[in-house]
Design a protein around this motif. Structure first.
Motif: not given
Length: 441
Positions: A125-148
């Protein structure tokens, strides 16, 4: 709850997943449209939404940056200090995440996903969100989230459903905690546990933060072992040296000394090489490499070299970044740069923006904590600052010395100023008000 109330995680957790998601969606939709929400978002969430709106992140569409190639991913893994604590993170989180229909995600300081493990269905399911290895989960890219967002605010954060800025993430709950290198206070990444909103549990964040702290403790143990190795190498060398000398690791931690009182750590400039530089706390030194560190031989022709600073002409305080800050000093002895901890970045920013009047310990305590009585903490931190800035910081009141030119580099958008900071004075500055003495900086 009404519009004068502020949400907290306990209030969200008291609702079932569906009702909590609907409440948060109403809060988000009203806030983003400029209307009064039924209840105020949590402060860290609201501030993050403000950064996203100013930064132009699209709340309705999922934007993804390029994935790292396999070669780039492996290179980052090998270079990351997180590799040393991966077994600790796995042991503490993966089995729990799998059973609870979650996944564990470990990202570097740039928000890049380096490792992820856990429930197989959730991974798909995470793959469909782009939540995959090597993905950029910076706040400035994907918005407010539990990583960025934990990387920006430097504290653990649980982001539930519509607290995510981008609507495509609303079906998820994410709890992330930053990881700091105890050797130098540097932020090195974040560990996160994520899953469908129906799997949210209020204790998840406490678990993730506890495991992150265990990881930091492991790094501390590895550091002490490395210092012992350096001490074994340096002690015979120091025994043959006349005069004053100290062996330090690459972060400035002391392994052994001769001819002088020991100190826990010697502040080193951002980059150090063999030669004869001037060091803030020691004066002129001869620097020689050792396996795992440096040998610093003090210039005994200038025994007062460590008591102050050579005549500085210019200080540049750079607080323009979201996650790293520095102070650069140019003087007759050359130019050196020191990376700042979050607390020291706040303190120096406050001093730099009060050049004319300075700040007493009580003033800074009010600025930092909203409480004029916490002067012991302020004085202790400023004592540490003066170890590397020496005579550049005067006291009674605390201020930059009047003969020093000070330049402050701040973000283009006021809302991006020291986003980790909860200091009342910094929060006021983020609101767009000009600092009191900014014209004189």
């Amino acid at each position: 709850m009404d519009a004068t109330s502020t949400l907290d995680l306990a209030a969200i957790s008291a609702l079932d997943a569906g009702n909590a998601a609907r409440l948060l969606k109403g809060v988000r939709d009203a806030t983003l449209s400029g209307h009064r929400p039924p209840v105020r978002p949590r402060q860290l969430i609201g501030e993050s939404w403000g950064r996203m709106l100013q930064g132009g992140v699209d709340p309705d569409h999922d934007i993804r940056s390029r994935l790292l190639s396999l070669e780039e991913l492996e290179e980052r893994r090998r270079a990351s200090p997180l590799l040393d604590i991966l077994p600790v993170l796995r042991e503490g989180l993966v089995s729990v995440a799998d059973a609870a229909h979650h996944i564990m995600v470990v990202c570097d300081v740039d928000g890049r996903v380096l490792w992820r493990e856990g429930n197989a269905a959730v991974l798909r399911s995470a793959d469909s969100l782009g939540f995959e290895l090597g993905a950029d989960w910076n706040e400035s890219v994907v918005g407010t989230n539990g990583i960025g967002t934990p990387l920006v605010v430097r504290r653990p954060l649980h982001v539930f459903s519509a607290e995510h800025f981008v609507q495509t993430h609303h079906a998820w709950t994410c709890a992330g905690a930053p990881v700091t290198d105890p050797r130098d206070g540097r932020l090195i990444g974040v560990v996160d546990v994520s899953g469908p909103i129906t799997t949210m549990h209020p204790a998840t964040l406490a678990l993730v933060n506890s495991v992150a702290k265990l990881g930091e403790a492991r790094l501390r143990d590895l550091h002490l072992t490395a210092l012992e190795r350096l001490r074994a190498v340096a002690s015979p060398v120091l025994a043959r040296i006349g005069g004053r000398a100290v062996a330090v690791d690459t972060h400035g931690w002391t392994a052994a000394v001769t001819g002088m009182l020991p100190t826990d750590r010697v502040p080193l400039p951002k980059s150090l090489a063999a030669g004869t530089p001037w060091l803030p706390s020691l004066g002129r030194c001869r620097v020689e490499p050792l396996p795992g560190g440096w040998l610093l031989r003090l210039d005994d022709g200038a025994r007062d070299g460590g008591t102050g600073s050579p005549a500085a002409t210019r200080v540049v305080l750079d607080v323009s970044g979201a996650r790293s800050w520095s102070v650069t000093v140019a003087s007759g002895a050359g130019c050196w740069t020191h990376e700042l901890s979050p607390r020291h970045a706040e303190l120096l920013y406050l001093l730099a923006t009060h050049r004319r009047t300075g700040r007493t310990a009580s003033d800074l305590s009010e600025d930092m904590f909203g409480d004029p009585g916490r002067t012991v903490t302020v004085r202790a931190e400023l004592s540490r600052v003066r170890r590397y800035l020496g005579g550049l910081i005067a006291h009674r009141p605390y201020r930059f010395h009047e003969d020093v030119e000070v330049e402050v580099r701040t973000p283009e958008l006021p809302l991006d100023l020291l986003p980790h900071s909860t200091a009342p004075a910094v929060r006021r500055a983020r609101g767009g008000a000009a600092p009191p003495d900014s014209a004189g900086s």
